[in-house]
Structures are given as C-alpha cells and as structure tokens.
Write an enzyme that holds these catalytic residues in place. Sequence first.
Site, PDB file in Angstrom:
ATOM      1  N   HIS A 111      22.527  67.467  59.796  1.00  0.00           N
ATOM      2  CA  HIS A 111      23.080  67.718  58.689  1.00  0.00           C
ATOM      3  C   HIS A 111      22.577  65.553  58.491  1.00  0.00           C
ATOM      4  O   HIS A 111      23.228  65.366  58.017  1.00  0.00           O
ATOM      5  CB  HIS A 111      24.587  67.186  59.286  1.00  0.00           C
ATOM      6  CG  HIS A 111      25.444  67.614  58.514  1.00  0.00           C
ATOM      7  ND1 HIS A 111      25.724  67.242  56.570  1.00  0.00           N
ATOM      8  CD2 HIS A 111      27.339  67.699  57.667  1.00  0.00           C
ATOM      9  CE1 HIS A 111      26.305  67.377  55.947  1.00  0.00           C
ATOM     10  NE2 HIS A 111      27.440  67.760  56.244  1.00  0.00           N
ATOM     11  N   ASP A 127      22.298  68.537  53.368  1.00  0.00           N
ATOM     12  CA  ASP A 127      23.643  68.645  53.042  1.00  0.00           C
ATOM     13  C   ASP A 127      24.011  70.049  52.895  1.00  0.00           C
ATOM     14  O   ASP A 127      22.995  70.817  53.121  1.00  0.00           O
ATOM     15  CB  ASP A 127      24.170  68.017  52.139  1.00  0.00           C
ATOM     16  CG  ASP A 127      23.575  67.881  51.187  1.00  0.00           C
ATOM     17  OD1 ASP A 127      22.912  68.654  50.481  1.00  0.00           O
ATOM     18  OD2 ASP A 127      23.517  66.859  50.336  1.00  0.00           O
TER      19      ASP A 127
END
Length: 512
Positions: free
Chosen positions: A482, A486
């Site tokens: 992350h 995304d």
Amino acid sequence: MLLSRRILRGRSWTAGRSCSRPLASAPSTTVVATELNSPLITQFSSVAPNSVKSKFDYSSYKVNNFKTMNNLYNIKGHYFSTNTLESEPLNGIVDIPLAQTGEGIAECELLKWFVQEGEQVEEYQRLCEVQSDKATIEITSRYNGTVAKVLHAPGDIIKVGETLLRLTVDDSSVTFDAAESSLGSETSGSGDHKPEVNNSRKGEALCTPAVRSLAKEHNIDINDVTGTGKHGRISKEDVLKYALEKGIIEDKPSLFNPGSIEPMEGPEEKLHEIADSLYHDKILTLRAYQRAMVKSMTAAASVPHFHFVEEINCDSLIELKSAFQKENSDPDIKFTFLPVLIKSLSMALTTHPLVNSTFNLGTHEVTLKGSHNIGIAMATPSGLVVPNIKNVQSLSIFEITKELSRLQKLAMANKLPPADISGGTITLSNIGSIGGKFGSPLINVPEVAIIALGKIQKVAHFREDGTVYPLSLMTVNIAADHRILDGANVAFFCKEWKAYIEKPELLLLHMR
C-alpha cells in the site's frame, strides 16, 4: 633512521620482493625483518639480533600483522596479506574453506560429500554440495591431492570461511594458488597492474572451474578455445561451440538433463523418524529454503498490505487447455492452466508497469522493471522456493510451459541455481493446485505484489432472467504494497488481466 635503513637494506627478501623506499611518516621505532622461512610467508620480529639489540630498544614496538609493515614500506607490486598465509600448506596439508557463495550469504548447509577420506582428487573435481538460503552450489577442488580429513557431516551448518576439509598436496600444486591469492591483495596505488591480476596463469585460459571441467570431459585443451567474455573469459557456450566446430560432439547438449538429477531423500524417511518418537518433543532445525522464508516473511511483516479479491470465469481457459493438449506432440510436455495465466498476467503488466516494480525503502525509490520475471511459488521437500521465469513478455505460451517444467524438476531435485531464484518482479502462488478456494498471501519483498490463485470450481450461477447455469470460477487474491499501490491501481490491473483470461482471443490481438 638512517641506521635502520641500512639494517633493512642489509637483509634479503627471499620472496624476491624488495623495499622500494621507507615512507616519510614511518615511526621512529625500527622493525627488523628476519630471514623468511617460506617464499610466501614474511615474518617480522619485535626482538632484534644481539648485535642490534645492544644499540636499540625494541621492547615498546611490536608488529602484529602485515598491514603495519605495509604502512612502513611500499612493497613493489603488492603487499603480503592473510590470504597468503591461508594458502600456504603446512606439512603438505592445505585447508579447503567454504567460499563466499553469493552476496549476503553467511552460512550454508552441507548436503552431501562427493569424496571421502583417503580418496585421490583432481583439480576442479567436485568435493561437496552445499545449500544456502538462495541456491544449491557444488564446491570444487583447486588442487590435486588426497583427502586427509573431512571436518563436517551432511546436515551441518557451516559458516563462510570455515574449513570444509583438508587435502594432502605437494608443494608445486599450491605455488600458483598462493601467489594468485597474494596478488589479489594489491594496494590501491597499484592500479596499473590490476588487469594482470585478473588474468589466470601465463599462457592459460581465463575461465571458471566448471568450464574447465566441461572441457576436460570432452578432452578439449581449454587454451585452444577462444573466449567471448570480458577479458577473453571462456564460457560454457564457447566450449560447446568449439566442440561442435571440431566435430567432437554432434549437437549442443542440453545444460539440464533430468535423468542426471539425483532425487533428494523424500519425506517418508522423516515421517518414520517422527513416528518413532510420536509422543516426545522433537526439535527441528530450519534449513536452507526454510531459513530464506523466515527472512522473507520477517521483511514482509514490515510492509503495509492490502488485498483485492476477484472471481474469474475460466470456461474459455478450460477449453483452450483441452485444445492445446490435443495438439501436443511432445510427450514430455503437459499443458496446464498456469502457462496461460502467466502469459496473460504479463500482457496486463505491460500497461500497468507499477504492479511490476520493486521498492527501495532506504532511498524511497520505485524501480519499474523492464522485464517480466514472474516467480512461481513451489512446495518442495526442502521447503517453499520461488524460482522465476525470465522475460515472460518475450516468450510464447509453449516456451513458458517448457520453462515451467524445467524449474519444477530442478526445484523438486533441490538443484535450482542462483540465477533461477533471483531477480523476480512479481509472484504467483498457485494454492489451487493443492486445494483451497481462497488464500491471503504475503509479499515477496522487494516486489510490490503477489497473487494467490484458488481452485477452479464448478458453481451454479444465475442469469439475468433467473435461470441457473454452471460456471467454472477461480478466486484470485492480489496482495499489494500500500506504500506504492492503491486500490484503483490494482483494480484496473486485475480488470485487464481478467479480460485476457475470460477471452483468450484478446491475447492474439495484443501479443507482439
């Protein structure tokens, strides 16, 4: 100071090296060089002969290593290093240490010996096989001699630099090796001589022991082969090409021969041992690939993961696999779903390069990888290993199938070389081949994504009019870093990959 110069100039260096000049920064204390006991070992003494001791006090000065001497006097060509000491045989005995087998490798597990005590060995002959947390490597001999002592047993964990065994050799067989080791320790001021250091013996070709062994196997004089590598280094391909040109071999042999692989001891023997002590505690030491998993998963724990799950219709994939198998003329090749999934994954990575990247936390840099080196997680008797198929973007589905078969055979035989394990850019974990609908994988650092493939299952599905029909569904779970990716990045990537799987004809439109 002048007197100390005379003392030193009055001594001869039996190694054939002379002191060119004392440095201006030399200490005021004097070092006396005694006669050498060996052409390769220089001895320095803190106590001078009687005639000198009456004039000078040496009690406050002691030379503990060769580096001190190098700071005092420039030696022409090179200085004497501790490597030189290690290469000098003691009473005809030379120690064979575990060399550095790869970057970051501190220890290896000894798998098996190819020699035993009292056995005669030749230069470049295999001595033993070791396994690091990255690959399996064979250690070869640098000398002709006899095995005097084997110091470790299979299963032992050996530190890099630790002695594996001792060989009884004659002095002539180690003269060059010791001199070469000493030359390898040149000072930074001797840069003019480095090209000579990298070369092998005068009049002898530059190549690795494995290449020499290959040439010897085909009775080829290695000096007759023209090297195409850097500084004229001879590769295996050069030897094979020479053998073809001279008619020594009819066709270029495959570098991998499945029939030559000796299978590892299977898990059945270990199960019998465990059964004998079923109700007793047993300590199992993690080895090789298992240790690599510890490091990898520890690193993965520091990565903020998120997961994206999707279901893919595999009806067309099943039909395509069946068609491939019907047209297959090679009995050694078995078509599965995986090669098509790998190729379609590569096609999707072409338009979503961020998913095919690596991240360096130290520099906060993301490297978009130009090659699609897709790793395949494989369960082996030695533990989980992830070899990768290189440059998938340039391979056909058939070529991917053959490469996957090669890697699987090597992995099960514990014979994967470092090149097949390193350099991966994204990983596939096919848990569906074992069983399981859903998996939650952890990233193989420094990659930024890993995909777990579930089992393809027939399920009931509803049309818009409410009628039911069968559908072959596969659940995929994409774990992503992350910090780099995304949800939108992964969703768009998965949407394109899913389209290639559900409609394989799209591959024909976009493949180059």
